[in-house]
Enzyme design. Structure first.
Site, PDB file in Angstrom:
ATOM      1  N   CYS A  70       4.326  18.241  27.969  1.00  0.00           N
ATOM      2  CA  CYS A  70       3.366  17.264  27.438  1.00  0.00           C
ATOM      3  C   CYS A  70       4.079  16.145  26.685  1.00  0.00           C
ATOM      4  O   CYS A  70       3.611  15.001  26.660  1.00  0.00           O
ATOM      5  CB  CYS A  70       2.327  17.939  26.547  1.00  0.00           C
ATOM      6  SG  CYS A  70       3.013  18.886  25.167  1.00  0.00           S
ATOM      7  N   HIS A 351       1.089  20.009  20.532  1.00  0.00           N
ATOM      8  CA  HIS A 351       0.746  19.407  21.822  1.00  0.00           C
ATOM      9  C   HIS A 351       0.795  17.896  21.694  1.00  0.00           C
ATOM     10  O   HIS A 351       0.368  17.328  20.685  1.00  0.00           O
ATOM     11  CB  HIS A 351      -0.650  19.860  22.251  1.00  0.00           C
ATOM     12  CG  HIS A 351      -1.075  19.326  23.586  1.00  0.00           C
ATOM     13  ND1 HIS A 351      -0.435  19.649  24.757  1.00  0.00           N
ATOM     14  CD2 HIS A 351      -2.077  18.472  23.928  1.00  0.00           C
ATOM     15  CE1 HIS A 351      -1.034  19.030  25.773  1.00  0.00           C
ATOM     16  NE2 HIS A 351      -2.025  18.304  25.287  1.00  0.00           N
TER      17      HIS A 351
END
Length: 395
Positions: A70, A351
């Site tokens: 990510c 994230h």
């Protein structure tokens, strides 16, 4: 990896969608009783459908997460929405530079450009796999081999450095020489140092991302001031701390450029006194880049464990005026925000996502790996903001 901040798809029933513009009078009366959240959900659903069906919705394609990638996807989306870099790839201008340089190592730039071209020519909503690009970036920078979570800002630095090296217009770097420019005025000295830098490092990437920083060291005994000029690819800003928890980007810039006192073991040697003296040190920006990347230093490395600052940093989307920090206050330095790389979570598990303003439509979108959804510009500021991308106005 799973997003810590959950996002929910909005589905509009087919019968409701077809009758939306033909509401009867009694339905209109009931509309006033609808909850605010349902109205917002319906509106966002319509935006999503409109974006998918719009001819101008190019560049709105997600990237598959290959396993904790990510961080990579977030930065790639920010660079994909960097209009000048995008056009450099879409117009195949990079191939001209690669051909002129006759370099053997061109795979990273080729794969990056191919990925950008695919992202901006794809008409479907299917997410793209950046696996071929990942193969090349990990060959250039082996630290990205595997599927461990990495720092997005570090990845950006390695990527830009790799792209620059492959399209550098300088094929044979001249031998490094030491020249004394101290007799020159600061403005002239800065220009000379910039010219010397371009003799070795000159590319489209440098044209866009590199600026010049001026460091002034002043002796508190004799008043002698020595100046050093260095290129920068981004500015890593310490996050200012205030009692009420919220700070502004200008607070962080002022902390970065604040005059520091070098004393004790940090005393430098004064050029005029020929002895170690107490000095003050201050940064100013000598040359502003076209694309200004600001890294908010949220992570700190400690002996036992690292930590993260979740301080909310308020930053402008339009008209960021940085003339206050210019070496020459007459410099024009106004920027508009167009992308943000966000980090949610902690140092133990987090994230990355991206918020980007589409250069074709001027609308903001959330890029969360495979998912791309419309968002309001009022949602761009958050305590997750980590790397800010600004474009200079009027260029």
């Amino acid at each position: 990896m799973p997003s810590i901040r959950q996002s929910y798809p909005v589905t509009i029933p087919e019968e409701s969608a077809t009758s939306y513009s033909f509401l009867k009078q009694d339905t209109r009366r009931k509309t006033s009783a609808m909850s605010g959240s349902l109205l917002v959900s319906t509106f966002m659903g319509l935006l999503i459908n409109q974006a998918r069906n719009s001819k101008s919705a190019q560049g709105l394609v997600g990237l598959k997460n290959l396993g904790n990638t990510c961080f990579m996807n977030s930065i790639l989306q920010c660079l994909s929405n960097t209009q000048s870099l995008r056009d450099y790839c879409l117009h195949n201008s990079h191939r001209r530079d690669l051909k002129n340089n006759n370099r053997t190592n061109t795979a990273l730039m080729e794969e990056f450009a191919k990925l950008i071209q695919t992202m901006w020519s794809s008409s479907g909503s299917e997410a793209i796999s950046p696996s071929e690009f990942k193969t090349q970036i990990q060959r250039y920078a082996p630290r990205f081999v595997g599927y461990n979570q990495q720092d997005a800002q570090e990845f950006l630095r390695f990527l830009l450095d790799g792209l620059h090296n492959e399209v550098n217009r300088v094929t044979v770097r001249p031998r490094a020489t030491t020249e004394d420019f101290d007799h020159l005025a600061d403005e002239e000295k800065g220009k000379k140092m910039w010219s010397k830098y371009l003799e070795r490092e000159d590319s489209k990437i440098v044209d866009l991302f590199v600026g010049q920083l001026k460091s002034s060291l002043t002796c508190t005994d004799c008043g002698y001031c020595s100046t050093v000029f260095d290129p920068f690819w981004d500015l890593s800003l310490p996050i200012a701390k205030k009692g009420y928890g919220e700070v502004s980007l200008m607070d962080c810039m002022r902390l970065f450029t604040k005059e520091d006192v070098l004393d004790g073991d940090e005393k430098p040697t004064c050029y005029r006194c020929k002895a170690r003296r107490r000095c003050t040190k201050k940064f100013t920006i000598q040359r502003f880049p076209k694309i200004l990347v600001l890294h908010l230093k949220r992570f700190s490395e400690a002996r036992v464990r690292s930590s993260k600052l979740s301080t909310f940093v308020s930053f402008p989307l339009k008209d960021l005026d940085l003339r206050e920090f210019a070496s020459d206050r007459s410099s024009y330095a106004v920027y508009n925000l167009y992308a943000v790389s966000n980090h949610s979570g902690t140092t133990m598990g987090g994230h990355y996502t991206a918020y980007c303003c589409n250069p074709a439509s001027g609308e903001w979108y959330t890029y969360n790996d495979s998912r791309v959804t419309p968002m309001s510009s009022s949602q761009v500021r958050s305590s997750d903001a980590y790397v800010l991308f600004y474009e200079r106005v009027g260029l």
